[in-house]
Motif scaffolding. Structure first.
Motif, PDB file in Angstrom:
ATOM      1  N   TYR A 274      -1.036  19.283  -3.016  1.00  0.00           N
ATOM      2  CA  TYR A 274      -0.134  18.884  -1.935  1.00  0.00           C
ATOM      3  C   TYR A 274      -0.932  18.473  -0.694  1.00  0.00           C
ATOM      4  O   TYR A 274      -0.637  17.446  -0.064  1.00  0.00           O
ATOM      5  N   ALA A 275      -1.936  19.271  -0.330  1.00  0.00           N
ATOM      6  CA  ALA A 275      -2.733  18.979   0.867  1.00  0.00           C
ATOM      7  C   ALA A 275      -3.417  17.625   0.752  1.00  0.00           C
ATOM      8  O   ALA A 275      -3.495  16.868   1.730  1.00  0.00           O
ATOM      9  N   ASP A 276      -3.905  17.273  -0.440  1.00  0.00           N
ATOM     10  CA  ASP A 276      -4.548  15.972  -0.636  1.00  0.00           C
ATOM     11  C   ASP A 276      -3.525  14.843  -0.588  1.00  0.00           C
ATOM     12  O   ASP A 276      -3.801  13.749  -0.071  1.00  0.00           O
ATOM     13  N   ALA A 277      -2.336  15.075  -1.142  1.00  0.00           N
ATOM     14  CA  ALA A 277      -1.281  14.054  -1.115  1.00  0.00           C
ATOM     15  C   ALA A 277      -0.912  13.711   0.323  1.00  0.00           C
ATOM     16  O   ALA A 277      -0.765  12.535   0.681  1.00  0.00           O
ATOM     17  N   MET A 278      -0.795  14.737   1.166  1.00  0.00           N
ATOM     18  CA  MET A 278      -0.443  14.490   2.566  1.00  0.00           C
ATOM     19  C   MET A 278      -1.596  13.818   3.311  1.00  0.00           C
ATOM     20  O   MET A 278      -1.373  12.930   4.143  1.00  0.00           O
ATOM     21  N   ARG A 279      -2.822  14.211   3.006  1.00  0.00           N
ATOM     22  CA  ARG A 279      -3.977  13.644   3.698  1.00  0.00           C
ATOM     23  C   ARG A 279      -4.228  12.195   3.297  1.00  0.00           C
ATOM     24  O   ARG A 279      -4.562  11.352   4.144  1.00  0.00           O
ATOM     25  N   LEU A 280      -4.061  11.887   2.031  1.00  0.00           N
ATOM     26  CA  LEU A 280      -4.412  10.559   1.531  1.00  0.00           C
ATOM     27  C   LEU A 280      -3.248   9.573   1.512  1.00  0.00           C
ATOM     28  O   LEU A 280      -3.459   8.355   1.500  1.00  0.00           O
ATOM     29  N   TYR A 281      -2.011  10.095   1.488  1.00  0.00           N
ATOM     30  CA  TYR A 281      -0.849   9.219   1.371  1.00  0.00           C
ATOM     31  C   TYR A 281       0.254   9.523   2.381  1.00  0.00           C
ATOM     32  O   TYR A 281       1.218   8.753   2.482  1.00  0.00           O
ATOM     33  N   GLY A 282       0.157  10.660   3.087  1.00  0.00           N
ATOM     34  CA  GLY A 282       1.201  11.014   4.051  1.00  0.00           C
ATOM     35  C   GLY A 282       2.519  11.333   3.407  1.00  0.00           C
ATOM     36  O   GLY A 282       3.577  11.277   4.043  1.00  0.00           O
ATOM     37  N   SER A 283       2.507  11.696   2.127  1.00  0.00           N
ATOM     38  CA  SER A 283       3.739  11.952   1.383  1.00  0.00           C
ATOM     39  C   SER A 283       3.466  12.962   0.288  1.00  0.00           C
ATOM     40  O   SER A 283       2.386  12.952  -0.314  1.00  0.00           O
ATOM     41  N   ASP A 284       4.467  13.818   0.008  1.00  0.00           N
ATOM     42  CA  ASP A 284       4.323  14.744  -1.111  1.00  0.00           C
ATOM     43  C   ASP A 284       4.789  14.122  -2.417  1.00  0.00           C
ATOM     44  O   ASP A 284       4.845  14.780  -3.451  1.00  0.00           O
ATOM     45  N   LYS A 285       5.132  12.836  -2.370  1.00  0.00           N
ATOM     46  CA  LYS A 285       5.489  12.094  -3.582  1.00  0.00           C
ATOM     47  C   LYS A 285       4.856  10.700  -3.537  1.00  0.00           C
ATOM     48  O   LYS A 285       5.560   9.690  -3.477  1.00  0.00           O
ATOM     49  N   PRO A 286       3.540  10.637  -3.574  1.00  0.00           N
ATOM     50  CA  PRO A 286       2.856   9.350  -3.392  1.00  0.00           C
ATOM     51  C   PRO A 286       3.068   8.396  -4.565  1.00  0.00           C
ATOM     52  O   PRO A 286       3.133   8.814  -5.720  1.00  0.00           O
ATOM     53  N   ASP A 287       3.194   7.131  -4.218  1.00  0.00           N
ATOM     54  CA  ASP A 287       3.256   6.062  -5.217  1.00  0.00           C
ATOM     55  C   ASP A 287       1.819   5.642  -5.503  1.00  0.00           C
ATOM     56  O   ASP A 287       1.157   5.026  -4.662  1.00  0.00           O
ATOM     57  N   ILE A 288       1.317   5.977  -6.681  1.00  0.00           N
ATOM     58  CA  ILE A 288      -0.088   5.686  -7.001  1.00  0.00           C
ATOM     59  C   ILE A 288      -0.230   4.477  -7.925  1.00  0.00           C
ATOM     60  O   ILE A 288      -1.247   4.314  -8.581  1.00  0.00           O
ATOM     61  N   ARG A 289       0.809   3.613  -7.941  1.00  0.00           N
ATOM     62  CA  ARG A 289       0.652   2.353  -8.665  1.00  0.00           C
ATOM     63  C   ARG A 289      -0.370   1.456  -7.974  1.00  0.00           C
ATOM     64  O   ARG A 289      -0.865   0.502  -8.571  1.00  0.00           O
ATOM     65  N   PHE A 290      -0.658   1.746  -6.709  1.00  0.00           N
ATOM     66  CA  PHE A 290      -1.626   0.939  -5.972  1.00  0.00           C
ATOM     67  C   PHE A 290      -2.436   1.862  -5.074  1.00  0.00           C
ATOM     68  O   PHE A 290      -2.111   3.034  -4.897  1.00  0.00           O
ATOM     69  N   GLY A 291      -3.515   1.328  -4.513  1.00  0.00           N
ATOM     70  CA  GLY A 291      -4.434   2.134  -3.717  1.00  0.00           C
ATOM     71  C   GLY A 291      -3.975   2.318  -2.280  1.00  0.00           C
ATOM     72  O   GLY A 291      -2.986   2.973  -2.014  1.00  0.00           O
ATOM     73  N   MET A 292      -4.734   1.734  -1.332  1.00  0.00           N
ATOM     74  CA  MET A 292      -4.428   1.877   0.099  1.00  0.00           C
ATOM     75  C   MET A 292      -4.397   3.336   0.531  1.00  0.00           C
ATOM     76  O   MET A 292      -3.513   3.759   1.277  1.00  0.00           O
ATOM     77  N   GLU A 293      -5.353   4.117   0.065  1.00  0.00           N
ATOM     78  CA  GLU A 293      -5.419   5.499   0.530  1.00  0.00           C
ATOM     79  C   GLU A 293      -5.745   5.535   2.018  1.00  0.00           C
ATOM     80  O   GLU A 293      -6.415   4.654   2.551  1.00  0.00           O
ATOM     81  N   PHE A 294      -5.271   6.585   2.684  1.00  0.00           N
ATOM     82  CA  PHE A 294      -5.500   6.722   4.122  1.00  0.00           C
ATOM     83  C   PHE A 294      -6.988   6.971   4.397  1.00  0.00           C
ATOM     84  O   PHE A 294      -7.653   7.679   3.642  1.00  0.00           O
TER      85      PHE A 294
END
Length: 581
Positions: A274-294
């Motif tokens: 969860y902590a990585d999802a919020m840090r890298l995507y700002g969401s607890d349900k990240p769409d990982i079909r594409f990149g654009m990590e934070f």
């Protein structure tokens, strides 16, 4: 049966046969000497022919048939001269010898065709007509197949389906309950279940170690595309398991459903904290079909006398690969999009990595090219890339950048509905602070077990206690969530204490469950998958409405039957309910 065949099954293998079909008139084409009529049922279309060889009375009857008339026809199957490869029955047609109108029909308020002229509200009012259209009907057929495969998979693993009550007890946690007054117990109310949570835990105490149910649930909350006041979930619970067992079991179910319903083999099922999802995507349900990590920029951009960055708690951005061609007008429009109240950003800062290798930003006054090279290195930009940066309070700016990331993913064509990127998000916070009530609330529900090693933090640092909880996410949509449950009274009492319940309140609301824990409750855990959301993903839709036979609108109304509605005073009096205007 009134018919010998359906309107979707006849082929050249039936040539020469005399058949009887029943269905609705889709369209009629009178060409003078010959009349063609398409008759439709839920299986498909078949073309009927009335020509100069037909009985004169029969030909006159055919000309009187309007759209959506219900008819029964008998005739001979012949081969079409102008075949239609787009129809399953496109190689044949029926030379009609007898016709019977089973029911006439008014002209429908919109076209019963795939590309209809009916607006959403009009189609909702006449939903029974909208259900005749192929796209909606196909969604419900797919929903049926999905449910069948869920049952087939879980049955193969010795799960048993058990129905739990619909009239239950209202509890203070979670969303608002729908309540039902009790006539036999004046002044007391049932609640409709938001989930069968406590009942499935009681089933584990009862020894039913593998339970499931495809069940209706109810939440009185504001609606949007992926929410309805009544919804369906695949509710599951297992005993004598670890979190790993649950992840493997339901990852297996997801693979089974995609393979058997969509014909798709799912790829990797990564796991993300969860902590990585919020840090890298700002969401607890990240769409990982594409990149654009934070990429966080505090160490790169602060201290250059640019107050927007210097005063921000977090400066963070994304690299929109290949978007450097965006014009100033497009960037201004994107900035205004971010400033909408729904998102609330105060502005947008950008840097272009031009095709010639030069770097140009909207803050060149504060950052020279050498400093912009540090930005470029942080984002690993290449010529043609566009960096988009936001600044502000950490939690707020991450949510804003998540919205921007998804919007750019859509604009750049990176969110293909036919591509599927599943993952598990793990180790959610157990508790979240509510400023309004000034107390902690359970992030999932109060029966979620904390990580054993974090239990001591309940007394000293409750906000950093991690839950034994997990969500299944597909394409940025939370498909389901669950947890390992608390199964002993002492820990459950401690949890209620930290949620602000007095011992008396906890006993009144949940005493039945804590009492049950004293009679040998096994370790257990489970998951609930949103069946409507899953169906919408399979149907490649953004809204769940068109995978539900009779949905509500955004106001929670069924405009077809005009519900909710007032009830008679006599009913209110029986329920001892007084109304005020």
């Amino acid at each position: 049966m009134l018919r010998t065949h359906t309107c979707g099954e006849l082929t050249t293998g039936n040539l020469g046969e005399t058949v009887t079909l029943c269905g609705w008139v889709q369209k009629s084409r009178d060409l003078g000497g010959t009349t063609f009529i398409d008759v439709r049922d839920r299986y498909g279309l078949t073309q009927l022919v009335f020509n100069t060889d037909s009985d004169a009375t029969l030909r006159e009857q055919s000309r009187d048939l309007g759209r959506e008339f219900v008819i029964k026809v008998t005739g001979k199957v012949v081969e079409r001269t102008n075949k239609n490869a787009k129809m399953a029955t496109g190689d044949i047609e029926i030379i009609v010898s007898a016709i019977e109108v089973l029911n006439s029909a008014k002209i429908p308020p919109f076209l019963i065709e795939d590309d209809t002229d009916g607006g959403e509200e009009l189609r909702a009012k006449y939903r029974y007509l909208d259900l005749r259209r192929n796209p909606i009907r196909n969604n419900l057929v797919m929903r049926h197949k999905l449910a069948q495969e869920v049952r087939r998979y879980l049955d193969s693993l010795d799960f048993i389906e058990v129905e739990t009550p619909v009239l239950i007890k209202s509890t203070p946690e979670g969303a608002r309950d729908f309540v039902v007054p009790s006539r036999m117990n004046p002044g007391e109310f049932y609640a409709l279940p938001q989930s069968p949570q406590t009942f499935k835990q009681l089933l584990m105490v009862s020894g039913f170690d593998r339970y499931f149910q495809i069940v209706k649930c109810f939440r009185d909350e504001d609606l949007r595309a992926d929410r309805q006041p009544e919804f369906t979930q695949i509710d599951c619970e297992m005993s004598f398991i670890t979190q790993e067992d649950i992840l493997n079991t339901f990852e297996g179910m997801a693979r089974h459903l995609f393979k058997n319903v969509k014909g798709i083999e799912l790829g990797d099922f990564p796991r993300m904290q969860y902590a990585d999802a919020m840090r890298l995507y700002g969401s607890d349900k990240p769409d990982i079909r594409f990149g654009m990590e934070f990429v966080e920029l505090n160490d790169v951009v602060k201290g250059k006398d640019f107050s927007v960055f210097d005063n921000a708690e977090l400066v963070v951005g994304i690299n929109a690969t290949g978007a450097a061609e965006y014009t100033r007008k497009q960037l201004d429009e994107l900035t205004e999009w971010l400033k909408r109240p729904q998102i609330g950003a105060t502005g947008l800062i950008y840097m272009r990595h031009n095709a010639d290798g030069t770097l140009k930003s909207s803050v060149d006054k504060f950052y020279n090219e050498d400093e912009l090279k540090k930005w470029s290195a942080a984002f690993n930009t290449q010529p043609g890339d566009l960096v988009l940066v936001l600044a502000g309070l950490t939690d707020k700016v991450r949510k804003q950048l998540n919205e921007l990331r998804l919007e750019m993913g859509t604009r750049l064509g990176l969110r293909d509905k036919k591509a599927y990127a599943p993952l598990w998000v793990l180790d959610f916070p157990l508790l979240e602070w509510d400023e309004e009530t000034e107390r902690f609330h359970a992030m999932h529900h109060p029966f979620t077990s904390p990580k054993p090693e974090d239990i001591p933090l309940l007394e000293t640092d409750p906000k950093n206690v991690r839950a034994n909880a997990y969500d299944m996410v597909v394409n940025g949509i939370e498909v389901g969530g669950g947890s390992i449950r608390i199964h002993d009274r002492a820990l459950q009492s401690l949890m209620f204490k930290h949620l602000g319940f007095s011992p008396e309140e906890a006993q009144k609301q949940f005493g039945f469950l804590m009492d049950a824990f004293e009679f040998g409750a096994p370790p257990h855990g489970g998951i609930a998958l949103g069946f409507d959301r899953l169906c919408s993903i399979f149907a490649e839709l953004d809204s769940i409405r068109d995978v539900i036979a009779f949905p509500k609108n955004n106001s929670g109304r069924d405009v077809m039957i005009d519900s909710p509605s007032t009830i008679a005073d006599t009913q209110l009096n029986e329920l001892k309910i007084k109304t005020t205007v």
